[in-house]
Each structure stands twice: as structure tokens, then as C-alpha cells.
Motif scaffolding. Structure first.
Motif, mmCIF file in Angstrom:
data_model
loop_
_atom_site.group_PDB
_atom_site.id
_atom_site.type_symbol
_atom_site.label_atom_id
_atom_site.label_comp_id
_atom_site.label_asym_id
_atom_site.label_seq_id
_atom_site.Cartn_x
_atom_site.Cartn_y
_atom_site.Cartn_z
ATOM 1 N N TRP A 28 32.393 62.280 32.026
ATOM 2 C CA TRP A 28 32.677 63.211 33.125
ATOM 3 C C TRP A 28 34.081 63.033 33.687
ATOM 4 C CZ3 TRP A 28 29.022 59.204 33.821
ATOM 5 C CH2 TRP A 28 29.413 58.176 34.671
ATOM 6 N N TRP A 29 34.893 62.181 33.053
ATOM 7 C CA TRP A 29 36.253 61.960 33.565
ATOM 8 C C TRP A 29 37.046 63.271 33.553
ATOM 9 C CZ3 TRP A 29 41.101 62.451 31.155
ATOM 10 C CH2 TRP A 29 42.170 62.039 31.961
ATOM 11 N N LYS A 31 36.571 65.873 35.123
ATOM 12 C CA LYS A 31 35.796 67.075 35.409
ATOM 13 C C LYS A 31 35.779 67.320 36.916
ATOM 14 C CE LYS A 31 34.366 67.760 31.133
ATOM 15 N NZ LYS A 31 35.049 66.643 30.465
ATOM 16 N N ARG A 32 35.561 68.569 37.289
ATOM 17 C CA ARG A 32 35.495 68.943 38.706
ATOM 18 C C ARG A 32 34.120 69.510 39.009
ATOM 19 N NH1 ARG A 32 40.078 66.920 41.315
ATOM 20 N NH2 ARG A 32 41.829 67.095 39.880
ATOM 21 N N VAL A 33 33.640 69.248 40.207
ATOM 22 C CA VAL A 33 32.389 69.848 40.663
ATOM 23 C C VAL A 33 32.652 70.488 42.024
ATOM 24 C CG1 VAL A 33 30.873 68.299 39.417
ATOM 25 C CG2 VAL A 33 31.667 67.652 41.676
ATOM 26 N N ASP A 37 32.605 65.011 44.898
ATOM 27 C CA ASP A 37 33.327 64.096 44.037
ATOM 28 C C ASP A 37 32.461 63.817 42.814
ATOM 29 O OD1 ASP A 37 34.641 62.065 42.793
ATOM 30 O OD2 ASP A 37 34.504 60.626 44.445
ATOM 31 N N VAL A 38 32.995 64.097 41.622
ATOM 32 C CA VAL A 38 32.210 63.946 40.406
ATOM 33 C C VAL A 38 31.797 62.489 40.194
ATOM 34 C CG1 VAL A 38 34.214 63.623 38.886
ATOM 35 C CG2 VAL A 38 32.096 64.576 37.964
ATOM 36 N N GLU A 39 32.626 61.534 40.636
ATOM 37 C CA GLU A 39 32.279 60.125 40.475
ATOM 38 C C GLU A 39 31.074 59.755 41.340
ATOM 39 O OE1 GLU A 39 33.325 58.174 38.328
ATOM 40 O OE2 GLU A 39 35.210 58.998 37.611
ATOM 41 N N GLU A 40 30.918 60.448 42.440
ATOM 42 C CA GLU A 40 29.753 60.195 43.300
ATOM 43 C C GLU A 40 28.534 60.965 42.803
ATOM 44 O OE1 GLU A 40 28.305 61.059 47.905
ATOM 45 O OE2 GLU A 40 30.436 61.103 47.396
ATOM 46 N N ILE A 41 28.739 62.248 42.494
ATOM 47 C CA ILE A 41 27.607 63.106 42.146
ATOM 48 C C ILE A 41 26.992 62.712 40.810
ATOM 49 C CG2 ILE A 41 26.997 65.486 41.526
ATOM 50 C CD1 ILE A 41 28.956 66.408 43.681
ATOM 51 N N ILE A 42 27.821 62.327 39.843
ATOM 52 C CA ILE A 42 27.293 61.937 38.536
ATOM 53 C C ILE A 42 27.285 60.420 38.374
ATOM 54 C CG2 ILE A 42 27.618 62.116 36.046
ATOM 55 C CD1 ILE A 42 28.762 64.874 36.429
ATOM 56 N N GLU A 500 40.019 72.487 45.345
ATOM 57 C CA GLU A 500 38.642 72.488 44.843
ATOM 58 C C GLU A 500 38.034 73.890 44.933
ATOM 59 O OE1 GLU A 500 37.013 70.262 43.302
ATOM 60 O OE2 GLU A 500 38.367 68.564 43.521
#
Length: 512
Positions: A28-29, A31-33, A37-42, A500
Motif C-alpha cells: 500500500w506504499w 497509495k492514497r485513501v 492516512d493509508v498507514e493507519e487505515i490499512i 487529498e
């Protein structure tokens, strides 16, 4: 991801385990959500899920994340791993050695042009399993990246910038001696390459800065497999000793640039340039490109830099007169000979750069799209581009398409000829917008004015990127304007929230 982690149970080497975990974290590096924050969500959700699963594979993954994850992921993973071990879940054999790695030496293999550096760092696990991490740092792509959307961009223009480049690729080799011998041989035999020892502290400073630039770039131009190595690279760079310094780019003010241009124009290399006026304007562009897009290195020449200047930057950014279009390849060739000699570039490097330049010259006429070739009125183009920024033409025409005709302002007598107005002037721009939105109230006009001002300046660049994406999928211009206005109103002065929100809007489905 947890199924993928089962591979961790089949390996014995901590190096292999770390590479597998890095591959999982890299899925998931970059990537945007939306709205998070993708690091938190995934990433953090994966840690929670692994802790709940409670399997040996889940424990192996948590041990790896405790070493290679973000600080929040690492802390959560360590707590979850300790809980599972307390419940008797079996640990993999490599668990005690993961992360127990120490750096040895650092080297750099670089071309004489200054385009790229390959940083080679060697490591061992207590004297065993020696391996090398090779990281490619590119300065051409980094210098060409648009940074206007960065909230710190304005401040950066007035400070002395470092010259780190950006990380574009990385890989690991266990054949360290063979790799180093190959690099040394190339440094001896190839006059265009250099191989030398690099202080580990300086390597850390350079790589951290280059990684930060890569991480902070939307859709960075990295190798397609770089994400799988990203966490591994971060972890290895972090254990290099701190305290190094980055080389600082010199600052070239207006007077210093003018002095360089004057010395070039008075040189033997420039003697045969027939149109001295066009040559003067062209060399100003060459120096500008080197100062603003090559980390303050106007005298540096290389095949790649010349191609990017001639085939990418000029066609996008600069409105050239017909005489300048004809002169610029010849001025650039003279500049290569003059600047290459002064920077100590080997003769082989100068010849290779000139060969690349003449190959690019044949493509330049096709790459450079003079607006007059499309039937655009030169006066209209000059009004939209008072700064000569050719890249701005489509977005400014999109923001202010009505620049001719007559307009009667409400509550006032007489008519205004729109062709006499200056769209760069805020007062005249307001009149142009009033013409496009007859009867609109002040609040509505103010919103369009704020958007037009941002599109005119191109800040942030994602604003125009989003408008183009919406045009491509079928939205009408006025619909797009209102979508952009809604985003600007919703995000206010928060640049990160704006980027974002624009990213989400760019991927909106097409209209029905």
C-alpha cells in the motif's frame, strides 16, 4: 496479507524475513485513501487483525512489523506480539535476529555528469549474512518535479536548497564482493563513471533527504518494484550513523546569472552564434533551468539534462519567439562545450552530450508546440502569458475563456471592450468574470475569482490536474468549476486536506 505472511514460517534467514515483511508493507506504499492516512487505515488495521488471528504466521508478521513498520505500527505490533508469545504461540527461528543488523561500509558509484548516484551500503548480522543494499538516487527527475503545491514551496525559493535528488529504485544483493569488484572495475575502465568510498554519516543524510522527497511526491516516478523495498530501505538507512551533511546548492541571484551569461556570450564557443539577441534570451533560459530545476547547477551538462530541457521543459514552460526556436539548439550546443570545459567534464562526456543534443534537436520542432501554429492570436497568447510560462496557457484559457467582445457592467453606463482588459490584473479579471456570470451575486463572483486566481498561478498544481481529469471523463467546464470551488471552500487553508480532496475528486466516476 496474512496468507502471504505464511512464507515467513518457511524461511530461516532474518534477511529473507525482513524482505518478505517489507514486500507486504509495500503493497500500500504511496497509495492514497480519501479522508485518512493509508498507514493507519490499512497498516495499523493489519496489525490489529494479525493480533486477533493469533496464528504463528500472524506472530511472525507482527515481529517483522515491530522492526520495519511506522512508529505507531511498530509500537502496536510489539504489544500484540508480546501478547501472542505470552499465550504460547510459536515464534519463527529467525525472530531473535531480525533487526539485529549492523552497517559496515558505504560507497557511491556516480556518473561524471552528476545525473545519478548509486549508493551501496553493506551490512551484516553479527558478522554473518553479509549483504549490500543498492539505492539509486536520481537528480534529473527530482529537479523536474513540480513542487508548487508544497506548502513550503514559497519559503524554499528563498533558502539555500540541498542537492539530494530522489530515490527511484533499490535492490539487495548477497554477492557483496562480486558487486563491489564490478563497481571498482567500472570506475577504473569507464571514463564517465567514478566509484569511491562514502562516509556513512553523509550517506545517511543524503538518503534520508532523498527518501523524504520520494515519499512526499504524488505518484513518484520510481521503479515498479520499489514499493516492496521501501520499508527495508527506511530501516537500513535509519541504522546508519547520524551527523552527516548534505552538499548545499549555491544561490544564483540575478547579477550572478547575468555575469555567467555575459561570460558565455563573450567566449570562443559562442562566437559563431549569428543572432546575438536570440542567443542572449536562450542562454538566460538555460541558466534559469539549471538554477531552478537542477538544484542550482546551471553549469552542469549531461545528455539527459539536455534532452529534458529541450524536449520537456521548453515545450511545456517557455513561450519562444520564432527566432529563439531556431536558435536554441545551437546556443545549447555552444553552452555544452563552454560549460563542460569549465566544470572539468571529460572530452568523452562532452561528445556524448552533444550527440544526445543533436538527436534531440531533430525532435524539438515536433515537441515544441508554438501556439501560433494552432491559429491562436499572438496578442491573446501574450495577454495570457505575460510571464512567458507556456505551461500556463491551457489552464489560464480554461479559467478565463472570454477575452473578447463587449460587456456592459450592471449599474454602470457604457460598454467595456474585453479585448482591452488585462487578465493578469485582478480588477480586469473581475470584469471578465462578471461578463461570464451575468446577474451573479457578489458571493458567487468572489468564489469564481478565488478559483481563477489559483488557476492563473497554478497553485496547487493538482487543481489543474483535477480539472483535466474531469474533462477527460466527460464533465462540462462549468460543472468542473463548481466542483473545484466546493473543494476549495471545504478545505479552507489546509493544503494537505486540499491535495487529498482533489485526489479523490480526480477519481470520481464519469457523469451518467
Amino acid at each position: 496479507m496474512l496468507q502471504h505472511a505464511r512464507e515467513l514460517l518457511a524461511v530461516r534467514s532474518p534477511l529473507d524475513a525482513e524482505l518478505i515483511v517489507s514486500e507486504i508493507l509495500g503493497s500500500w506504499w504511496a497509495k492514497r485513501v480519501p479522508d485518512g492516512d493509508v498507514e493507519e487505515i490499512i497498516g495499523e488495521a493489519l496489525v490489529d487483525y494479525a493480533g486477533t488471528a493469533g496464528t504463528p504466521a500472524a506472530l511472525a508478521l507482527l515481529i517483522g512489523i515491530a522492526y520495519m513498520g511506522t512508529p505507531r505500527q511498530a509500537a502496536k505490533a510489539e504489544r500484540a506480539a508480546l501478547e501472542l508469545m505470552g499465550k504460547g504461540v510459536a515464534r519463527p527461528g529467525w525472530a531473535d535476529r531480525v533487526g539485529m543488523v549492523a552497517p559496515e561500509e558505504c560507497f557511491v558509484s556516480r556518473d561524471v555528469y552528476g545525473d545519478q548516484d548509486s549508493i551501496v551500503c553493506t551490512y551484516t548480522y553479527g558478522g554473518t549474512e553479509r549483504h549490500a543494499l543498492v539505492i539509486l538516487v536520481d537528480r534529473n527527475k527530482a529537479g523536474a518535479l513540480p513542487q508548487a503545491g508544497d506548502p513550503f514551496a514559497r519559503a524554499a525559493r528563498t533558502t539555500r536548497p540541498p542537492m539530494p535528488g530522489m530515490v527511484r529504485d533499490a535492490w539487495v544483493s548477497s554477492k557483496v564482493d562480486r558487486l563491489l569488484e564490478h563497481c571498482r572495475r567500472e570506475g577504473r575502465d569507464n571514463p564517465l563513471m567514478r566509484f569511491e568510498t562514502l562516509d556513512s554519516r553523509d550517506a545517511r543524510a543524503l538518503l534520508q533527504s532523498a527518501l523524504d522527497l520520494t515519499d512526499n511526491t504524488d505518484e513518484p516516478p520510481v521503479n515498479e518494484n520499489f514499493g516492496t523495498y521501501h520499508a527495508f530501505v527506511r530501516a537500513r538507512v535509519d541504522i546508519l550513523p547520524p551527523g552527516g551533511r548534505l552538499p548545499q546548492a549555491p544561490v544564483y541571484g540575478r547579477d550572478r546569472r547575468a555575469t555567467i551569461a555575459a561570460r558565455f556570450l563573450a567566449s570562443d564557443e559562442a562566437e559563431e552564434l549569428s543572432d546575438r539577441s536570440a542567443a542572449s534570451r536562450c542562454v538566460d533560459r538555460i541558466i534559469e533551468y539549471g538554477c531552478t530545476h537542477d538544484f542550482g547547477r546551471p553549469l552542469r551538462v549531461s545528455p539527459v539534462k539536455c534532452e529534458m530541457f529541450l524536449l520537456d521543459w521548453l515545450p511545456r514552460k517557455v513561450l519562444l519567439s520564432p527566432s529563439e526556436q531556431e536558435a536554441v539548439p545551437h546556443v545549447l550546443a555552444a553552452w555544452v562545450r563552454w560549460a563542460g570545459k569549465r566544470t572539468g567534464l571529460p572530452e568523452e562526456g562532452i561528445r556524448a552530450t552533444l550527440d544526445a543534443l543533436w538527436d534531440a534537436t531533430a525532435k524539438f520542432a515536433e515537441a515544441y508546440r508554438d501556439p501560433s501554429a494552432f491559429g491562436l492570436d499572438r496578442d491573446l497568447v501574450d495577454r495570457l502569458l505575460p510571464d512567458g510560462d507556456l505551461e500556463a496557457l491551457p489552464r489560464r484559457a480554461f479559467a478565463l475563456p472570454f477575452l473578447s467582445g463587449t460587456h456592459r457592467r450592471s449599474g454602470r453606463h457604457g460598454y467595456i471592450n474585453l479585448s482591452t482588459l488585462d487578465p493578469a490584473d485582478p480588477d480586469d479579471r473581475r470584469v471578465i468574470l462578471e461578463f461570464e456570470h451575468p446577474g451573479a451575486d457578489e458571493e458567487h463572483l468572489n468564489a469564481h475569482e478565488r478559483l481563477a486566481e489559483r488557476l492563473w498561478a497554478g497553485e496547487p498544481p493538482q487543481l489543474w490536474d483535477t480539472a483535466q481529469s474531469l474533462l477527460d471523463i466527460g464533465y462540462e467546464r462549468h460543472e468542473i468549476l463548481h466542483k473545484l470551488i466546493d473543494v476549495l471552500d471545504r478545505c479552507g487553508a489546509d493544503p494537505e486536506a486540499l491535495r487529498e480532496a482533489l485526489h479523490v475528486l480526480r477519481h470520481e466516476p464519469p457523469p451518467e
